[in-house]
Structures are given as structure tokens and as C-alpha cells.
Design an enzyme around this catalytic site. Structure first.
Site, PDB file in Angstrom:
ATOM      1  N   VAL A 183      46.217 -70.942   4.032  1.00 32.11           N
ATOM      2  CA  VAL A 183      46.008 -70.416   5.385  1.00 32.11           C
ATOM      3  C   VAL A 183      44.447 -70.329   5.832  1.00 32.11           C
ATOM      4  CG1 VAL A 183      47.838 -68.579   4.846  1.00 32.11           C
ATOM      5  CG2 VAL A 183      45.738 -68.244   4.245  1.00 32.11           C
TER       6      VAL A 183
ATOM      7  N   PRO B 193      38.608 -67.924   8.476  1.00 36.32           N
ATOM      8  CA  PRO B 193      37.574 -67.804   9.337  1.00 36.32           C
ATOM      9  C   PRO B 193      36.483 -67.017   8.938  1.00 36.32           C
ATOM     10  CG  PRO B 193      39.549 -66.588  10.254  1.00 36.32           C
ATOM     11  CD  PRO B 193      39.882 -67.052   9.022  1.00 36.32           C
TER      12      PRO B 193
ATOM     13  N   THR C 159      39.771 -72.941   1.382  1.00 35.08           N
ATOM     14  CA  THR C 159      38.235 -72.762   1.137  1.00 35.08           C
ATOM     15  C   THR C 159      37.979 -71.439   1.024  1.00 35.08           C
ATOM     16  OG1 THR C 159      37.957 -74.831   2.514  1.00 35.08           O
ATOM     17  CG2 THR C 159      36.098 -73.348   1.746  1.00 35.08           C
TER      18      THR C 159
ATOM     19  N   GLU D  65      40.473 -78.625  -0.697  1.00 34.96           N
ATOM     20  CA  GLU D  65      40.752 -79.813   0.156  1.00 34.96           C
ATOM     21  C   GLU D  65      39.555 -80.379   0.461  1.00 34.96           C
ATOM     22  OE1 GLU D  65      43.710 -81.750  -0.122  1.00 34.96           O
ATOM     23  OE2 GLU D  65      42.024 -83.134   0.819  1.00 34.96           O
TER      24      GLU D  65
ATOM     25  N   LEU E 144      27.005 -81.977   3.354  1.00 35.53           N
ATOM     26  CA  LEU E 144      27.152 -82.561   4.211  1.00 35.53           C
ATOM     27  C   LEU E 144      26.555 -82.206   5.708  1.00 35.53           C
ATOM     28  CD1 LEU E 144      31.013 -83.514   3.474  1.00 35.53           C
ATOM     29  CD2 LEU E 144      29.451 -85.060   3.361  1.00 35.53           C
TER      30      LEU E 144
ATOM     31  N   CYS F 267      34.913 -75.865   9.904  1.00 37.94           N
ATOM     32  CA  CYS F 267      34.442 -75.370   8.589  1.00 37.94           C
ATOM     33  C   CYS F 267      33.004 -75.433   8.285  1.00 37.94           C
ATOM     34  CB  CYS F 267      35.344 -76.341   7.499  1.00 37.94           C
ATOM     35  SG  CYS F 267      37.185 -76.108   7.671  1.00 37.94           S
TER      36      CYS F 267
HETATM   37  P1  NAD Z   1      44.774 -73.552  10.540  1.00 38.85           P
HETATM   38  O1  NAD Z   1      44.363 -72.321  11.308  1.00 38.85           O
HETATM   39  O2  NAD Z   1      44.906 -74.899  10.969  1.00 38.85           O
HETATM   40  O3  NAD Z   1      46.333 -73.350   9.771  1.00 38.85           O
HETATM   41  C1  NAD Z   1      46.242 -72.002   8.907  1.00 38.85           C
HETATM   42  C2  NAD Z   1      47.875 -71.798   9.297  1.00 38.85           C
HETATM   43  O4  NAD Z   1      48.143 -70.760   8.281  1.00 38.85           O
HETATM   44  C3  NAD Z   1      48.180 -71.026  10.414  1.00 38.85           C
HETATM   45  O5  NAD Z   1      49.075 -71.966  11.175  1.00 38.85           O
HETATM   46  C4  NAD Z   1      48.590 -69.779  10.448  1.00 38.85           C
HETATM   47  O6  NAD Z   1      49.736 -69.296  11.296  1.00 38.85           O
HETATM   48  C5  NAD Z   1      49.262 -69.795   8.987  1.00 38.85           C
HETATM   49  N1  NAD Z   1      48.913 -68.404   8.274  1.00 38.85           N
HETATM   50  C6  NAD Z   1      48.015 -67.604   8.132  1.00 38.85           C
HETATM   51  N2  NAD Z   1      48.702 -66.495   7.512  1.00 38.85           N
HETATM   52  C7  NAD Z   1      49.754 -66.601   7.280  1.00 38.85           C
HETATM   53  C8  NAD Z   1      50.733 -66.133   6.143  1.00 38.85           C
HETATM   54  N3  NAD Z   1      50.490 -64.826   5.612  1.00 38.85           N
HETATM   55  N4  NAD Z   1      51.883 -66.743   6.090  1.00 38.85           N
HETATM   56  C9  NAD Z   1      52.234 -67.740   6.794  1.00 38.85           C
HETATM   57  N5  NAD Z   1      51.484 -68.470   7.269  1.00 38.85           N
HETATM   58  C10 NAD Z   1      50.238 -68.018   7.579  1.00 38.85           C
HETATM   59  O7  NAD Z   1      43.853 -73.653   9.232  1.00 38.85           O
HETATM   60  P2  NAD Z   1      43.325 -75.308   8.630  1.00 38.85           P
HETATM   61  O8  NAD Z   1      42.369 -75.870   9.425  1.00 38.85           O
HETATM   62  O9  NAD Z   1      44.536 -75.767   7.955  1.00 38.85           O
HETATM   63  O10 NAD Z   1      42.585 -74.682   7.275  1.00 38.85           O
HETATM   64  C11 NAD Z   1      43.148 -73.901   6.352  1.00 38.85           C
HETATM   65  C12 NAD Z   1      42.290 -73.601   5.038  1.00 38.85           C
HETATM   66  O11 NAD Z   1      41.813 -75.282   4.636  1.00 38.85           O
HETATM   67  C13 NAD Z   1      40.876 -73.108   5.554  1.00 38.85           C
HETATM   68  O12 NAD Z   1      40.313 -72.366   4.405  1.00 38.85           O
HETATM   69  C14 NAD Z   1      39.947 -74.320   5.794  1.00 38.85           C
HETATM   70  O13 NAD Z   1      38.550 -74.064   5.507  1.00 38.85           O
HETATM   71  C15 NAD Z   1      40.433 -75.315   4.753  1.00 38.85           C
HETATM   72  N6  NAD Z   1      40.223 -76.520   5.003  1.00 38.85           N
HETATM   73  C16 NAD Z   1      40.344 -77.167   6.288  1.00 38.85           C
HETATM   74  C17 NAD Z   1      40.176 -78.325   6.579  1.00 38.85           C
HETATM   75  C18 NAD Z   1      40.262 -78.872   7.996  1.00 38.85           C
HETATM   76  O14 NAD Z   1      39.812 -80.022   8.241  1.00 38.85           O
HETATM   77  N7  NAD Z   1      40.732 -78.203   9.075  1.00 38.85           N
HETATM   78  C19 NAD Z   1      39.540 -79.273   5.405  1.00 38.85           C
HETATM   79  C20 NAD Z   1      39.480 -78.939   4.079  1.00 38.85           C
HETATM   80  C21 NAD Z   1      39.670 -77.571   3.962  1.00 38.85           C
HETATM   81  C1  UGA Z   2      34.449 -81.771   7.192  1.00 44.23           C
HETATM   82  C2  UGA Z   2      34.261 -82.643   5.613  1.00 44.23           C
HETATM   83  O1  UGA Z   2      33.733 -83.852   5.885  1.00 44.23           O
HETATM   84  C3  UGA Z   2      35.383 -82.571   4.860  1.00 44.23           C
HETATM   85  O2  UGA Z   2      35.230 -83.260   3.758  1.00 44.23           O
HETATM   86  C4  UGA Z   2      36.046 -81.056   4.576  1.00 44.23           C
HETATM   87  O3  UGA Z   2      37.081 -81.275   3.764  1.00 44.23           O
HETATM   88  C5  UGA Z   2      36.398 -80.557   5.946  1.00 44.23           C
HETATM   89  O4  UGA Z   2      34.872 -80.357   6.818  1.00 44.23           O
HETATM   90  C6  UGA Z   2      36.612 -79.106   5.909  1.00 44.23           C
HETATM   91  O5  UGA Z   2      36.348 -78.359   4.803  1.00 44.23           O
HETATM   92  O6  UGA Z   2      37.039 -78.647   6.726  1.00 44.23           O
HETATM   93  P1  UGA Z   2      35.446 -82.358   9.232  1.00 44.23           P
HETATM   94  O7  UGA Z   2      34.722 -81.160   9.886  1.00 44.23           O
HETATM   95  O8  UGA Z   2      37.014 -82.482   9.581  1.00 44.23           O
HETATM   96  O9  UGA Z   2      35.435 -82.540   7.757  1.00 44.23           O
HETATM   97  O10 UGA Z   2      34.743 -83.587  10.124  1.00 44.23           O
HETATM   98  P2  UGA Z   2      33.362 -84.537   9.540  1.00 44.23           P
HETATM   99  O11 UGA Z   2      33.687 -85.951   9.732  1.00 44.23           O
HETATM  100  O12 UGA Z   2      32.784 -83.830   8.498  1.00 44.23           O
HETATM  101  O13 UGA Z   2      32.682 -84.252  10.914  1.00 44.23           O
HETATM  102  C7  UGA Z   2      32.052 -82.974  11.200  1.00 44.23           C
HETATM  103  C8  UGA Z   2      31.063 -82.962  12.313  1.00 44.23           C
HETATM  104  O14 UGA Z   2      29.892 -83.408  11.964  1.00 44.23           O
HETATM  105  C9  UGA Z   2      31.738 -83.609  13.589  1.00 44.23           C
HETATM  106  O15 UGA Z   2      31.202 -82.603  14.595  1.00 44.23           O
HETATM  107  C10 UGA Z   2      31.080 -85.028  13.821  1.00 44.23           C
HETATM  108  O16 UGA Z   2      30.635 -85.445  14.643  1.00 44.23           O
HETATM  109  C11 UGA Z   2      29.574 -84.406  12.959  1.00 44.23           C
HETATM  110  N1  UGA Z   2      28.990 -85.615  12.218  1.00 44.23           N
HETATM  111  C12 UGA Z   2      29.566 -86.382  11.145  1.00 44.23           C
HETATM  112  C13 UGA Z   2      27.691 -85.927  12.836  1.00 44.23           C
HETATM  113  O17 UGA Z   2      27.290 -85.612  13.857  1.00 44.23           O
HETATM  114  N2  UGA Z   2      26.980 -87.100  12.182  1.00 44.23           N
HETATM  115  C14 UGA Z   2      27.605 -87.664  10.908  1.00 44.23           C
HETATM  116  O18 UGA Z   2      27.099 -88.700  10.663  1.00 44.23           O
HETATM  117  C15 UGA Z   2      28.767 -87.096  10.709  1.00 44.23           C
END
Ligand code: NAD
Ligand code: UGA
Length: 475
Positions: free
Chosen positions: A97, A100, A139, A175, A237, A286
Site C-alpha cells: 500500500v 506517502p 517502502t 521493491e 540515487l 518516492c
Molecule cells: P499506489 O498509490 O500506486 O498504490 C497503493 C494502493 O494501495 C492503492 O491502490 C490504494 O487504494 C491501496 N490501499 C491502500 N490501503 C489499502 C487497504 N487497507 N486495503 C487495500 N488496499 C489499500 O502506491 P505505489 O506506487 O504502488 O507504492 C506502494 C509502496 O511501494 C509505497 O510504499 C512506495 O514507496 C513503494 N514503492 C513504489 C515504487 C514505485 O515505483 N511506485 C517502487 C518501489 C517501491
Molecule cells: C526510483 C528508483 O530508481 C527505484 O529503484 C525505486 O524502486 C523507486 O524509485 C521507488 O522506490 O519508488 P522511479 O522514481 O520510478 O524509481 O524512477 P527513476 O528512474 O529513479 O527516476 C526518478 C526521477 O529522477 C525521474 O524524474 C527522472 O527523470 C530523474 N532522473 C533519473 C534524472 O533526472 N536523471 C537521471 O540520470 C536519472
């Protein structure tokens, strides 16, 4: 917590069908055809989109995702709102989930809001059956597993719906996927990190990954190191991006070229070439959130200097966005009223429809504040999404500029520049690499500008067709 043994995982429930839950479970299900994977969410509209027959309607755009959904949905991958039954059936539950930054209360602006994690833990505690392995996929701040444990422990005594004792093991499995390359990152991860204390639970999760990931890429640690490593990876990063962005400003003043500097610096194996592309600032849901959380934890433990160090990574990022808005205003004679600027790219990076923390948001708001009209082209971001970010009715909130400040979304790149004074390129979508510059400038007012914040456009070619050109990090 009891250390009961499960011998095989047959049923997985993932709480959260977002950017992580959806793609992660699609890849897991594809590689484990014998495991039934239920992805649950409280958001029914989102679930309907995940279940849509029309694969263009999936709630997330990721290259390769629709193909995976097409092949696995309804086979061993399901998207459903039936949270209680899916938890009851599951041997292993992933919590995916949102986490934020808190917007009010203690730690507002820094600490992670664990409201959704806590409610997930309570749902698991209530509906789980027998022994259940709970995996933190979201996270989370270091030591969150302790919070989850204490909630689950409180229910262990109550027993399950058959009156049998329930028990839990907790693992951290953060992740590392990046948006836009999520499927490839999941399919070929640099590492899979598993933190925990229960060897049997770790082995069962390892076994799932071993179906497609090399053993030497699977790293096991204690819970707390696993939780902290995720946040630190993102902080490192982001720090590289702020470092190179700070140098981009220096390049502009010294007639150096940021691409050449990045290239030369990155060829040092100790530094490495990745994540050295200067740009308008990092976006995404993130980086800022996770660094803010790191700052909060450091302050909590009295490490003020460490907190200040990481705070500067965010400050440079904010400064870079403001710097770009200011340069545009200055180049356009200090006046944007009655001018039109075409924004190329609104998502925070290419190949995603995600706009969370996109630098385009604050830069567009700054420009709208100056009173110009903005036309936006982005191949994946919808008008509704832009509306959520920039405000309703295509009107900027400021009373001062209400009369003429507004934005439009264009579906066609070339129509987008009609009567524009400038193009501002903010996202490096593939579409922007081979544009017909002659065709673009034909529609525009003179003098016509390009502000390229991603070093995508060929400077010489742009000049030859008549553009004035500003390129980030070029003197
Ligand atoms: P998101 O907002 O896209 O998805 C989260 C989902 O969880 C939503 O659809 C929400 O409705 C649902 N939810 C919340 N509470 C709930 C509950 N009690 N029961 C059922 N559903 C529920 O978020 P995301 O981008 O997928 O990120 C999720 C986590 O993963 C965060 O901690 C984020 O930091 C981490 N993360 C995100 C990324 C990314 O690229 N977005 C990459 C790595 C890690
Ligand atoms: C980032 C990390 O790369 C993932 O490993 C991690 O899992 C994820 O956050 C998370 O925890 O949510 P993401 O945010 O999806 O992934 O995308 P990135 O490729 O990291 O880019 C992040 C931002 O940095 C973007 O706005 C991108 O344009 C910028 N960026 C990236 C730069 O300006 N310069 C670069 O050289 C690389």
C-alpha cells in the site's frame, strides 16, 4: 510470535493494486503458475480497470504490462475487492500500500504516513487463518516491522474463525523497480532483498523468487537492515541527480557542457555512468518522500548534521525547478502575459502515466502564475490527471492572473505549438527525439524558443531552422 512451519506457498494475497502491487504480482504470477495470486484493493474503480477487457484501460501504463495481464489474469492472477476472503485463503500476504509523507500532525512534511499500512495490518490480523507470512513490500521506515508485529501479536491470542490459534511471520522484501521499466526490472532484478528472522519464511519467499531469479542475486539480511537499505538506495540515487543538476548550473556559466562532464566523470568505474543525466529535477512518488523520511529518522535519533546533509539533496532539487522557471521568464523578456508556452512531457519520466512529484507540476504552476497560456502534450498522461495536478477548470488559483492564465491538453505534438512563443521540453519521451523541427516552428510566433531540460534536441538543427535555443547545462 510463533515460528510455525508452512511447507509450501499455494496462495498469495497482495494488499494494494497500485504501481507496485499490480506489476509485481503480474510478474510473480507469471513465474509461479502453481500459486494463486489475489491482488486486493479498496479502490473499486481501479480494480475495474485492472479487470477491463480493453487492455488500454489498465490503471497503469508500463511497457510489457498489458501482455502479462492478458496472459495471466483469470488463470492464477486475480484483481478483487474481496479483501477478507483473500486474506483468509492466503499463506503469504504482501503489503503493497501507499506510504506517502504525512501532511499534518507530528512529523508533517517528513515522516511517512503509516495509516494505510496499519489498516492493512489490522485487516490481516483480523481475517488471517492459521499461520500466515506477512511481507512488507511497501517502502517503510526502519523498524516498522515492529509496529506490524505488535498489531498482529495482539490478535494471535484471539484465534482464527475456526477457533484455532493464528500466528504470523514478518518479512521485509522492499521493491526496487523503477517506473517505465517496471516489468524488465522485476523480471531481471539487480537484487532481491529479504529481511527477516524466521528462516522457514525466508526460504519460502526465496523459493518463489528462485523460479526466475538467480540465487546469487537474492540477499537475506535482518529486518532492520532490509527496511533501511531501501530508503538509503533511493537517497543515494536522488543524491546523484542533485549532484549533477548542481553542476549543470555551473556548466551554463562556464561554457562547459554537462553531457561531456557527465560522460567524463561517469567513465570512472568507481563512479559509474548511470544516474548522471542532468534534468529539471527528480520527480516520482518516492525520492522526496523517502529522503524526507530518512531526515525524520536521523532527527529522531539526534543526528542533526546527517539530516541537514540529506535535506540539501531536496533543496537542490527544488532550486533546479525554480531556476528553470526563472530562466524562461528572463529569456522571454521578463514577461509571460499573453504568451503561450508548449510543454512537451508532463509525466515525471518517460514510459509512465505517473505524474506524482513531476517537475512539470511546479514549473507549469510558476509559469501560469506569470500569466501565460500553457498547452501540454504528453503521450500517456490524461487531461483528468493534469487537472488534478494543476487545478480545476483549467484556471490557475491566483486571483491576480485569473483572467488569462489557463492550460490546455493537446493530443497532437504539432498542434500543441500553434501560436506558441516557446517549447519547454520536460520529459524525455521517445517522441521528442525525432521531431520535425521545421514543422514545429512553422506554427509558432517569432522569436520562437526551445527550452530543453533533458538534452534531447539537436542544438545545431534547431538553430538552423530558426529557433532560439536554451539547453540545460550548456554554456
Ligand atoms: P499506489 O498509490 O500506486 O498504490 C497503493 C494502493 O494501495 C492503492 O491502490 C490504494 O487504494 C491501496 N490501499 C491502500 N490501503 C489499502 C487497504 N487497507 N486495503 C487495500 N488496499 C489499500 O502506491 P505505489 O506506487 O504502488 O507504492 C506502494 C509502496 O511501494 C509505497 O510504499 C512506495 O514507496 C513503494 N514503492 C513504489 C515504487 C514505485 O515505483 N511506485 C517502487 C518501489 C517501491
Ligand atoms: C526510483 C528508483 O530508481 C527505484 O529503484 C525505486 O524502486 C523507486 O524509485 C521507488 O522506490 O519508488 P522511479 O522514481 O520510478 O524509481 O524512477 P527513476 O528512474 O529513479 O527516476 C526518478 C526521477 O529522477 C525521474 O524524474 C527522472 O527523470 C530523474 N532522473 C533519473 C534524472 O533526472 N536523471 C537521471 O540520470 C536519472
Amino acid at each position: 510470535m510463533e515460528n510455525k512451519k508452512i511447507s509450501n506457498i499455494k496462495n498469495i494475497c497482495c494488499i494494494g493494486a497500485g504501481y507496485v502491487g499490480g506489476p509485481t504480482m503480474a510478474v510473480l504470477a507469471a513465474n509461479n503458475p502453481n500459486i494463486k495470486v489475489n491482488v486486493v484493493d479498496t479502490n473499486k474503480t481501479k480494480l475495474d480497470l485492472w479487470n477491463s477487457e480493453n487492455l488500454d484501460e489498465l490503471p497503469i501504463y508500463e511497457p510489457g504490462l498489458s501482455d502479462l495481464i492478458h496472459k495471466n489474469r483469470g488463470r492464477n492472477l486475480f484483481f478483487t475487492s474481496n479483501i477478507s476472503d483473500c486474506i483468509k485463503e492466503a499463506d503469504m500476504i504482501f503489503i503493497s500500500v501507499n506510504t506517502p509523507t504525512k501532511i499534518k500532525g507530528l512529523g508533517a512534511g517528513y515522516a511517512s504516513d503509516l495509516k494505510w499500512v496499519e489498516s492493512s495490518a489490522r485487516q490481516v490480523a483480523e481475517f488471517a487463518n492459521g499461520h500466515t507470512i506477512v511481507v512488507e513490500k511497501s517502502t517503510l521506515p526502519v523498524r516498522t516491522a515492529q509496529t506490524i508485529k505488535s498489531i498482529l501479536q495482539a490478535y494471535e491470542e484471539k484465534g482464527d474463525f475456526q477457533g484455532d490459534k493464528k500466528s504470523f511471520s514478518i518479512l521485509s522484501n522492499p521493491e526496487f523497480l523503477a517506473e517505465g521499466t517496471a516489468i524488465n526490472d522485476l523480471q531481471n532484478p539487480d537484487r532481491v532483498l529479504i529481511g527477516g528472522e524466521d528462516d522457514n519464511a525466508i526460504k519460502l519467499l526465496e523459493k518463489i523468487y528462485l523460479n526466475w531469479v538467480d540465487r546469487n542475486k537474492i540477499l537475506t539480511t535482518d529486518l532492520w537492515s532490509s527496511e533501511l537499505s531501501k530508503i538509503v538506495s533511493n537517497a543515494f540515487l536522488a543524491q546523484r541527480i542533485s549532484s549533477i543538476n548542481s553542476i549543470s548550473a555551473l556548466c551554463e556559466l562556464t561554457e562547459a557542457n554537462i553531457n561531456n562532464v557527465s560522460h567524463a566523470v561517469g567513465m570512472d568505474n568507481r563512479i559509474g555512468k548511470k544516474f548522471l543525466s542532468a534534468g529539471p529535477g527528480f520527480g516520482g512518488s518516492c525520492f522526496k518522500k523517502d529522503i524526507s523520511n530518512l531526515i525524520y529518522i536521523c532527527k529522531h535519533y539526534g543526528l542533526e548534521d546527517v539530516a541537514d546533509y540529506w535535506e540539501s539533496v531536496i533543496s537542490i532539487n527544488d532550486w533546479q525547478k525554480k531556476r528553470i522557471s526563472k530562466i524562461i521568464v528572463e529569456k522571454l523578456y521578463g514577461n509571460l502575459s499573453d504568451k503561450k508556452i508548449s510543454i512537451f512531457g508532463f509525466s515525471f519520466k518517460p514510459n509512465t502515466n505517473d505524474t506524482r512529484e513531476s517537475p512539470a507540476i511546479s514549473i507549469c504552476k510558476d509559469l501560469l502564475e506569470e500569466g501565460c497560456l500553457i498547452s501540454i502534450y504528453d503521450p500517456r498522461v490524461t487531461e483528468e490527471q493534469i487537472c488534478l495536478e494543476l487545478g480545476d477548470n483549467k484556471q490557475v488559483s491566483s486571483e491576480k492572473n485569473k483572467s488569462n492564465a489557463k492550460w490546455t491538453k493537446n493530443e497532437d505534438l504539432y498542434e500543441c505549438t500553434l501560436n506558441s512563443d516557446a517549447i519547454l521540453l520536460l520529459t524525455d519521451w521517445e517522441d521528442f527525439y525525432n521531431m520535425n523541427l521545421k514543422k514545429l516552428i512553422k506554427n509558432m510566433r517569432i522569436p520562437s524558443w526551445i527550452f530543453d531540460t533533458r538534452n534531447v534536441i539537436n542544438h545545431k538543427e534547431a538553430k538552423s531552422v530558426g529557433f532560439n535555443m536554451w539547453k540545460l547545462g550548456n554554456g
